[in-house]
Each structure stands twice: as structure tokens, then as C-alpha cells.
Scaffold this motif. Structure first.
Motif, short mmCIF file in Angstrom:
data_model
loop_
_atom_site.label_atom_id
_atom_site.label_comp_id
_atom_site.label_asym_id
_atom_site.label_seq_id
_atom_site.Cartn_x
_atom_site.Cartn_y
_atom_site.Cartn_z
N THR A 9 0.84 -1.21 0.00
CA THR A 9 0.00 0.00 0.00
C THR A 9 0.87 1.25 0.00
N TYR A 13 0.97 4.21 -2.99
CA TYR A 13 0.69 5.64 -2.78
C TYR A 13 1.94 6.51 -2.90
N CYS A 25 -8.95 6.32 -7.52
CA CYS A 25 -10.13 6.02 -6.71
C CYS A 25 -11.24 6.93 -7.18
N GLY A 69 -4.57 9.86 6.24
CA GLY A 69 -4.40 9.47 4.83
C GLY A 69 -4.67 10.68 3.95
N VAL A 70 -3.70 11.60 3.86
CA VAL A 70 -3.99 12.95 3.34
C VAL A 70 -4.17 13.00 1.82
N VAL A 92 -2.43 13.33 8.88
CA VAL A 92 -1.46 12.26 9.17
C VAL A 92 -1.35 11.34 7.96
N VAL A 94 1.44 8.10 6.29
CA VAL A 94 2.62 7.27 6.55
C VAL A 94 3.62 7.35 5.40
N VAL A 95 3.21 7.94 4.28
CA VAL A 95 4.06 7.97 3.07
C VAL A 95 4.71 9.35 2.93
N GLY A 126 2.91 9.74 10.20
CA GLY A 126 2.42 8.78 11.19
C GLY A 126 1.53 7.74 10.55
N ALA A 128 -1.91 5.25 10.60
CA ALA A 128 -3.30 5.14 11.07
C ALA A 128 -3.40 4.13 12.23
N ASN A 144 -10.78 8.89 4.26
CA ASN A 144 -11.50 8.65 3.02
C ASN A 144 -10.76 7.60 2.21
N PHE A 150 -7.52 -2.02 4.97
CA PHE A 150 -7.03 -2.80 6.11
C PHE A 150 -7.76 -4.13 6.29
C1 LIG Z 1 -6.76 5.98 -1.18
S1 LIG Z 1 -5.68 7.23 -0.64
C2 LIG Z 1 -6.86 8.41 -0.06
C3 LIG Z 1 -6.31 9.79 0.02
C4 LIG Z 1 -7.29 10.88 0.48
N1 LIG Z 1 -7.98 10.46 1.67
C5 LIG Z 1 -8.28 11.24 -0.60
O1 LIG Z 1 -9.49 11.09 -0.37
O2 LIG Z 1 -7.85 11.68 -1.67
C6 LIG Z 1 -4.97 6.58 0.85
C7 LIG Z 1 -4.05 7.52 1.59
O3 LIG Z 1 -3.66 6.90 2.82
C8 LIG Z 1 -2.25 6.94 2.97
N2 LIG Z 1 -1.87 5.74 3.75
C9 LIG Z 1 -1.67 4.49 3.32
N3 LIG Z 1 -1.41 3.67 4.36
C10 LIG Z 1 -1.48 4.42 5.48
C11 LIG Z 1 -1.33 4.18 6.88
N4 LIG Z 1 -1.06 2.94 7.32
N5 LIG Z 1 -1.45 5.21 7.74
C12 LIG Z 1 -1.71 6.47 7.30
N6 LIG Z 1 -1.87 6.77 5.99
C13 LIG Z 1 -1.76 5.76 5.10
C14 LIG Z 1 -1.72 7.00 1.54
O4 LIG Z 1 -0.43 7.55 1.47
C15 LIG Z 1 -2.79 7.87 0.87
O5 LIG Z 1 -2.49 9.23 1.08
#
Ligand SMILES: C[S@@+](CC[C@H](N)C(=O)[O-])C[C@H]1O[C@@H](n2cnc3c(N)ncnc32)[C@H](O)[C@@H]1O
Length: 324
Positions: A9, A13, A25, A69-70, A92, A94-95, A126, A128, A144, A150
Motif C-alpha cells: 500500500t 501511494y 479512486c 491518509g492525506v 497524518v 505514513v508515506v 504517522g 493510522a 476517506n 485494512f
Molecule cells: C486511497 S488514498 C486516499 C487519500 C485521500 N484520503 C483522498 O481522499 O484523496 C490513501 C491515503 O492513505 C495513505 N496511507 C496508506 N497507508 C497508510 C497508513 N497505514 N497510515 C496512514 N496513511 C496511510 C496513503 O499515502 C494515501 O495518502
């Protein structure tokens, strides 16, 4: 159980941060048009969500907001539009590459929007599953299209982290794909498809149960839309798999003794001859006046077996009002 999908994942990203992937998405939810909000094109191209988590009803009284997950930062900018305070939105991710990309996008947003200052968003590296955020400090926590990726243990952990950081009565707003067809094991275990939000989704009932098992006393299903099809020609499945996306708000209310209140958009209408009908449990129905009810109350009213109460089916379109 293997957690290597979490690394896959991150790789997916990292790539989506370095090169915007417009179809990643895709959602039919229109981008919020708000007075004075000029959304940078790059943020729209990096909209990796599957619905909206922004609802003005949640955003009164300068709430402290957390966004996990920004992505490209689009929804954080929309939240900042409502909160307009220094560090009002904590983001927050993680990437590293995604944090860097969103930082660049906020620079762009500042140029386009005189009301917006980058300091309104506090970006933190950080996970999630272990949020770098204090207990009971957040009014509105949002994610979102991340939690559907997960697997069960991680989803439980991610939800309990959101619960931990929310203040009492705080709101968890989420948008995720759900799927009522059983996902074949080969698809479920396909790490890339899971990371792309295509094969991790749960049936809506199971998704809601995961939320209420954490302790959220109230859940609202705010929207449900068609999302994707996985078909036998293109995916390892012998049947068509229809995926929807939902918008949900879970409130950190105390858990009622008789179980959570889950609002899926049911309405009770009394059409008898009395002035009103009182079920002595806090619900008073007036003739031909619709009363939004949670599924628990809808069931209890139906069990009265009366011939003067109509209970509507779930509309999956609920954002407040009614009983409880
Ligand atoms: C499907 S994208 C959604 C991005 C944003 N929420 C949107 O609606 O455009 C998932 C986001 O979660 C982040 N991400 C992936 N694994 C994560 C984790 N374990 N903890 C925090 N963020 C994470 C990715 O880097 C990405 O920014």
C-alpha cells in the motif's frame, strides 16, 4: 496473518504521490463548490477518495479536525475552509512522498485562496494504526478510502485509534467502498488490488459492526453510491462483483444499554386516528409526520404489529434529526 500488504500500500501511494493518477479512486461525488474556495487542479487530480467526508453540519464551533491518509490534500483544504484556525486540521500520512506532495499542493492553495494559510494545516508523519495524536483531543476525525484497505486486525486497530483521539461526542466521518458479494480469496489476498481499494471492502453490515464493536454508540449512513465492477474478463472472479461506496458518521456517544443506534435512513409515519402515538421510549409520532428512526427503533415499532404505522425502507441517506 501477513501484513505485507501494508508495505505494498505504501508503494502504491508513493507512486500516486510522485505522478497523479486521476482514475485511482474515482468517485461520482462532485467536488465541493464553496464561495471563495478555489481548488487547485492538482488537488482534484489527486482526489483518491471514494466519496466526501466533509459536511458543514459537523463543522460548527471551530472544531479541531484530524484527517488520516492525506492524499493530495483536497479534503484537508475543504476542512480548513470551515475551521480557519492555526493547526485546525491535523493531517497524518505514513508515506513521505504523499506528505511532500500535499505540502506542495497547499503552497498552490495558498496562492489561489486569500483566506487560506498553510499554517492552518498541521501535517504529521504517522500511521493510522498508531496515531501521533493525543487522547480525547479531536472533534472531527476523518478518513476517506483508506480503512477499506485494512484487514480485520488492522481495521480494528485503526478504528480504535480514531476512537481514542476523539473527544466524547466527537465524530468519525468516513468514506469507504463496501461490497455485498463475497470477494473471492484470490482477489481479497491480491495486495495491489487491496491497496487500490478494490478488494478489501466488507458488506455494509459487517463494516458497521466493526465500528459499533469499538464503542461508537451512534452511526449514521449518510450516502451510498455505485462505485466499481469487478468482472470475470478482467479479474479473478467467475461472477460480477458490484462495489458501492458509503459515507458514514460514527459518533462517540455512550453505548445505549440496548445496543447502538444505527441510522440507515428509515422513517416511521403514524397514520392512525389518535392525536399522537407515544411508544414510551422517547418516540412520539404525530399523524402523517415523518420521524427518522434508527434501525433498532424501526424494528421495535414494526414489532408492535400495528396497522397504523408505516416504516420506510432504508434510504442510506441520513444526516441527522429524528429519534434517539
Ligand atoms: C486511497 S488514498 C486516499 C487519500 C485521500 N484520503 C483522498 O481522499 O484523496 C490513501 C491515503 O492513505 C495513505 N496511507 C496508506 N497507508 C497508510 C497508513 N497505514 N497510515 C496512514 N496513511 C496511510 C496513503 O499515502 C494515501 O495518502
Amino acid at each position: 496473518m501477513s501484513t505485507s500488504y501494508l508495505e505494498t500500500t505504501k508503494d502504491v501511494y508513493k507512486a500516486a504521490a510522485e505522478k497523479p493518477d486521476v482514475g485511482l479512486c474515482c468517485t461520482t461525488t462532485p467536488v465541493w463548490q464553496l464561495p471563495g474556495l478555489d481548488m487547485p487542479v492538482i488537488m482534484q487530480q489527486m482526489n483518491y477518495g471514494c466519496g466526501s467526508t466533509v459536511n458543514p453540519r459537523d463543522l460548527v464551533n471551530n472544531p479541531k479536525i484530524l484527517y488520516v491518509g492525506v492524499g493530495g490534500g483536497m479534503e484537508l483544504l475543504q476542512f480548513a475552509y470551515f475551521s480557519r484556525q492555526k493547526n485546525g486540521v491535523v493531517g497524518v500520512d505514513v508515506v513521505d512522498e504523499m506528505l511532500a506532495a500535499s505540502r506542495r499542493n497547499f503552497d498552490e492553495a495558498e496562492k489561489l485562496n486569500p483566506w487560506f494559510k498553510k499554517e492552518m494545516v498541521d501535517l504529521r508523519k504517522g500511521d493510522a494504526l498508531n496515531l501521533p495524536v493525543e487522547d480525547n483531543s479531536i472533534d472531527v476525525a476523518a478518513q476517506n478510502c483508506l480503512f477499506n484497505i485494512f484487514k480485520q486486525d488492522e481495521l480494528k486497530k485503526a478504528l480504535s485509534e480514531m476512537y481514542r483521539v476523539l473527544k466524547p461526542r466527537g465524530r468519525l466521518v468516513m468514506s469507504d467502498p463496501t461490497c455485498e458479494t463475497e470477494m473471492p480469496e484470490a482477489l481479497r489476498e491480491d495486495e495491489r488490488l487491496r491497496a487500490l481499494c478494490l478488494s478489501g471492502s466488507l458488506p455494509l453490515k459487517d463494516y458497521i459492526k466493526m465500528i459499533t464493536d469499538i464503542g461508537f454508540g451512534t452511526v449514521e449512513i449518510r450516502a451510498k453510491r455505485a462505485y466499481r465492477i469487478l468482472d470475470p474478463k478482467n479479474y479473478a472472479t467467475d461472477k460480477l462483483i458490484y462495489i458501492e461506496s458509503v459515507e458514514v458518521c460514527a459518533i462517540k456517544d455512550p453505548m445505549p444499554a440496548d445496543g447502538p443506534c444505527v441510522f440507515t435512513g428509515k422513517t416511521a409515519i403514524y397514520y392512525g386516528s389518535k392525536e399522537c402515538l407515544d411508544d414510551n421510549k422517547g418516540h412520539v409520532l404525530f399523524p402523517n409526520q415523518p420521524l427518522a428512526v434508527c434501525d433498532k427503533t424501526a424494528g421495535a415499532l414494526a414489532n408492535l404489529n400495528r396497522d397504523d404505522i408505516f416504516i420506510s425502507p432504508s434510504t442510506f441517506f441520513y444526516d441527522g434529526g429524528g429519534c434517539c
